[in-house]
Design a protein around this motif. Sequence first.
Motif, PDB file in Angstrom:
ATOM      1  N   ASP A  59     -17.658   5.209   1.560  1.00 11.66           N
ATOM      2  CA  ASP A  59     -16.581   5.599   0.895  1.00 11.66           C
ATOM      3  C   ASP A  59     -15.403   4.913   1.760  1.00 11.66           C
ATOM      4  O   ASP A  59     -15.229   3.924   1.975  1.00 11.66           O
ATOM      5  CB  ASP A  59     -16.183   7.107   0.599  1.00 11.66           C
ATOM      6  CG  ASP A  59     -17.476   7.714  -0.175  1.00 11.66           C
ATOM      7  OD1 ASP A  59     -17.873   6.794  -1.026  1.00 11.66           O
ATOM      8  OD2 ASP A  59     -17.778   8.719   0.166  1.00 11.66           O
ATOM      9  N   LYS A  68      -1.350  11.012  -4.232  1.00 15.76           N
ATOM     10  CA  LYS A  68      -2.571  10.551  -4.839  1.00 15.76           C
ATOM     11  C   LYS A  68      -2.444  10.707  -6.393  1.00 15.76           C
ATOM     12  O   LYS A  68      -2.020  11.455  -7.039  1.00 15.76           O
ATOM     13  CB  LYS A  68      -3.757  11.413  -4.391  1.00 15.76           C
ATOM     14  CG  LYS A  68      -4.983  10.980  -5.061  1.00 15.76           C
ATOM     15  CD  LYS A  68      -6.295  11.526  -4.243  1.00 15.76           C
ATOM     16  CE  LYS A  68      -7.570  10.933  -4.668  1.00 15.76           C
ATOM     17  NZ  LYS A  68      -8.732  11.753  -4.011  1.00 15.76           N
ATOM     18  N   TYR A 119      -0.516  14.232  -1.171  1.00 16.09           N
ATOM     19  CA  TYR A 119      -1.626  13.957  -0.186  1.00 16.09           C
ATOM     20  C   TYR A 119      -1.364  14.363   1.244  1.00 16.09           C
ATOM     21  O   TYR A 119      -0.640  13.543   1.815  1.00 16.09           O
ATOM     22  CB  TYR A 119      -2.373  12.798  -0.335  1.00 16.09           C
ATOM     23  CG  TYR A 119      -3.534  12.542   0.411  1.00 16.09           C
ATOM     24  CD1 TYR A 119      -4.772  12.760   0.247  1.00 16.09           C
ATOM     25  CD2 TYR A 119      -3.414  11.971   1.773  1.00 16.09           C
ATOM     26  CE1 TYR A 119      -6.037  12.624   0.584  1.00 16.09           C
ATOM     27  CE2 TYR A 119      -4.526  11.710   2.450  1.00 16.09           C
ATOM     28  CZ  TYR A 119      -5.890  12.129   2.013  1.00 16.09           C
ATOM     29  OH  TYR A 119      -7.015  11.857   2.902  1.00 16.09           O
ATOM     30  N   ASP A 166     -10.013   6.723  -7.154  1.00 15.00           N
ATOM     31  CA  ASP A 166      -9.172   7.526  -5.628  1.00 15.00           C
ATOM     32  C   ASP A 166      -8.127   6.244  -5.480  1.00 15.00           C
ATOM     33  O   ASP A 166      -8.216   5.578  -4.703  1.00 15.00           O
ATOM     34  CB  ASP A 166     -10.037   7.659  -4.727  1.00 15.00           C
ATOM     35  CG  ASP A 166     -11.287   8.681  -5.117  1.00 15.00           C
ATOM     36  OD1 ASP A 166     -10.969   9.741  -5.288  1.00 15.00           O
ATOM     37  OD2 ASP A 166     -12.459   8.310  -4.950  1.00 15.00           O
ATOM     38  N   HIS A 204     -10.035  11.290   5.347  1.00 11.79           N
ATOM     39  CA  HIS A 204      -9.772  12.878   5.005  1.00 11.79           C
ATOM     40  C   HIS A 204      -9.104  13.697   6.017  1.00 11.79           C
ATOM     41  O   HIS A 204      -8.884  14.631   6.031  1.00 11.79           O
ATOM     42  CB  HIS A 204     -10.685  13.537   4.303  1.00 11.79           C
ATOM     43  CG  HIS A 204     -11.102  12.782   3.066  1.00 11.79           C
ATOM     44  ND1 HIS A 204     -12.575  12.437   2.574  1.00 11.79           N
ATOM     45  CD2 HIS A 204     -10.287  12.238   1.999  1.00 11.79           C
ATOM     46  CE1 HIS A 204     -12.324  11.569   1.594  1.00 11.79           C
ATOM     47  NE2 HIS A 204     -11.286  11.358   0.948  1.00 11.79           N
TER      48      HIS A 204
END
Length: 435
Positions: A62, A93, A113, A210, A268
């Motif tokens: 990812d 986001k 975000y 995303d 993240h």
Amino acid sequence: MPSNASAATDHIQDLGAYVSASPSSFHAAHEAGRRLNSAGFTSLDELQPWERGAGKFYVIRDGALIAWVTPENAGPTTGFNILGAHTDSPSFKLKPKPTTGKFGWLQAGVEVYGGPLLNSWLDRELQLAGRLVLRDGTQHLTATGPLLRFPQLAIHLDRGVNDNGLLLSKQQHMNPIFGQGDPANEDLLGLLAERTEGTAVDPADIGGYDVVVADTQAPAVFGAKGEFFASGRLDNLSSTHAGLVALIGHAKAGPEDGPIAVLAAFDHEEIGSNSRSGACGPILEDILTRISDGLGASVSQRRQSLAASFCVSADAGHAVHPNYAERHDPVNRPVLNGGPLLKINANQRYATDAAGAALWARMCAEANVPYQEYVSNNDLPCGSTIGPLTATRLGIRTVDVGIPLLSMHSARELCGVEDAFRLASVAELFYRTAV
């Protein structure tokens, strides 16, 4: 790695190029992979068997990337020297049903975000960037270039703003405009589908996405002596880039002995790291286990290798702000271009302990790099990093470091030209040092 003004200038220009190519965590991982390919690293697929033994490899999961160099003489108990960083930055986001608007304006539906400084995103030309996943599972990177703007209310309509402060509702006020027309007749996903890398895709085929908002202004060196560097996403692409440059430099030496050098660039971090590609997730342990398996390690030998390992958790920290000095510790006040930070917190919001501090001091001395200690003001809560998470999950000795910034979590942050290069210099030494 030489330590001089020319090398620092070259490094900061390359950092700017890396940031510009990395408007999202997915782009950051992809650009790192592209650079590693050019340096002779091999991309590995987690679904396939892996090559055994020595070499230089990387995996992208990812928006995260793990890359490593296994020396020729590595064995089942060889330790890992890991530089941990993260690829994501505070932003906004894209929501489901993202095409909104009223009064003739087209607007994008976004949610916050992480913890961005909202006001810093006003009145800037912004883009959307990230990944589109089609219904058949294929993935495509997309970046629109300048498209969006959060327009600020004119002072004529808010006369007290300079005296009373600017108050922004995340729901009401942070809805960027991207055009004019009727939202019912427009499709923001169509714009993203048109601007994928390579061949455009059919918006009807998009099953998920995303996508984040990113600043489009180019990074810049400025200041009386060209000592400052302004850019988006320095938290924490400055550390990811330093670790990447250092790992490529280390690989060029063709190490025969020493630790297994690892760059772990997680996703993240800004929202807690709780994901399959975050530091709380299994990605680093998965990769280290498979490397150990390739060296013939038993479960016990793998534990030996982890006990011999060390992680330098590299994430940006705070320089003393000249206009808000009272918000900082009264004694420990780092400055830009004073060297990378050793980040310390009594409550283990940073993972640094005495052993880690001693290692950092020794490496900085060997690299001829000055460093500064950072500790937060007792009256203010301290942020955290991937350091404590990695130490807790794997039991690896860990120290927290990073370059000092002003304007952290702004759309455009500020660092010193020398500090970014110095961090990379110590990182390259760390990769080859048995600890």
